[in-house]
Design an enzyme around this catalytic site. Sequence first.
Site, PDB file in Angstrom:
ATOM      1  CG  HIS A 116      -2.038  -0.688   1.016  1.00 45.01           C
ATOM      2  ND1 HIS A 116      -3.087  -1.104   1.887  1.00 45.01           N
ATOM      3  CD2 HIS A 116      -2.314  -1.872   0.164  1.00 45.01           C
ATOM      4  CE1 HIS A 116      -4.104  -1.810   1.606  1.00 45.01           C
ATOM      5  NE2 HIS A 116      -3.634  -2.383   0.698  1.00 45.01           N
TER       6      HIS A 116
ATOM      7  CD  GLU B 285      -2.093   4.044   3.394  1.00 44.12           C
ATOM      8  OE1 GLU B 285      -3.248   4.259   3.508  1.00 44.12           O
ATOM      9  OE2 GLU B 285      -1.838   3.182   2.483  1.00 44.12           O
TER      10      GLU B 285
ATOM     11  CB  CYS C  76      -6.700  -0.507   5.177  1.00 43.72           C
ATOM     12  SG  CYS C  76      -5.077  -1.144   4.954  1.00 43.72           S
TER      13      CYS C  76
ATOM     14  CB  CYS D  98      -2.010   1.104   6.019  1.00 47.12           C
ATOM     15  SG  CYS D  98      -1.634   0.453   4.586  1.00 47.12           S
TER      16      CYS D  98
END
Length: 206
Positions: free
Chosen positions: A79, A81, A110, A113
Site C-alpha cells: 500500500h 502508506e 486501512c 496501514c
Amino acid sequence: MTEGWAGSGLPGQGGCVWTPATRNTMNLLRETLFKQQFGNQPRVPAPYYRRKTYLCYQLKQLDDLTLDRGCFRNKKQRHAEIRFIDKINSLNLNPSQSYKIICYITWSPCPNCAYELVNFITRNDHLNLQIFASRLYFHWIKPYRKGLQQLQEAGISVAVMTHTEFEDCWEQFVDNQSRPFQPWDKLEQYSASIKRRLWRILTAPT
C-alpha cells in the site's frame, strides 16, 4: 506516473534539495488524475472510474523548510502508506532533530496501514505526522474506525482535506500549468460532511 518525485538527498548528505525551480513536471500528477482520485464526492461522477489510494507527502523542518516530497500509490501487496514509510526510513533522518510530515491521501488508511503508521511514529518520536484524507475508507466497519482511533491515540493528527489542503496539494503535486486551483461543485459541503463523520469516529468510546 513516476513514483516518489523528490529531492534525492538532504543537506549535508551529498544530494540535491528539491526546489520549485528544479521541479520535473513529467513526474507531477496529471490534472485529470488529481481531480478524479482526490475528489471528495460521495459518488464517482461520470465518466466512471475506480478510486485508488494516492499519498502525497511533504517532509519539513520545524521552520517549514521542505526537505523532501513525493507521491506514492498502491501497488500489488504494498500500500501507498507502507511505501511512504519505507521512503522516510531510507532518508536516515537525524534523530536529534525534529521534523514535520504532512500527508495528503485519497483514502484514509486501512487497519493494517494504520497499525504500521502507529509503529512507525512510535519508533520515531522526532517526527510529527499529520494526515489529511479526502475520503474515509470503509468508515462503517469497526476495524477501520478503530484504526483511525489508534492513529489519533498515537499522536498522529488525522483530519479531512478542505479547500486549503486541496489547493496546497494542487500547487505542490499537480502539473497545473500555473493555473489556480478551481474547486469542484460542493467541495466544502462534502468536506464538512466527512469531517462530522470523522469527528464521531474519533470521539466515540474505544
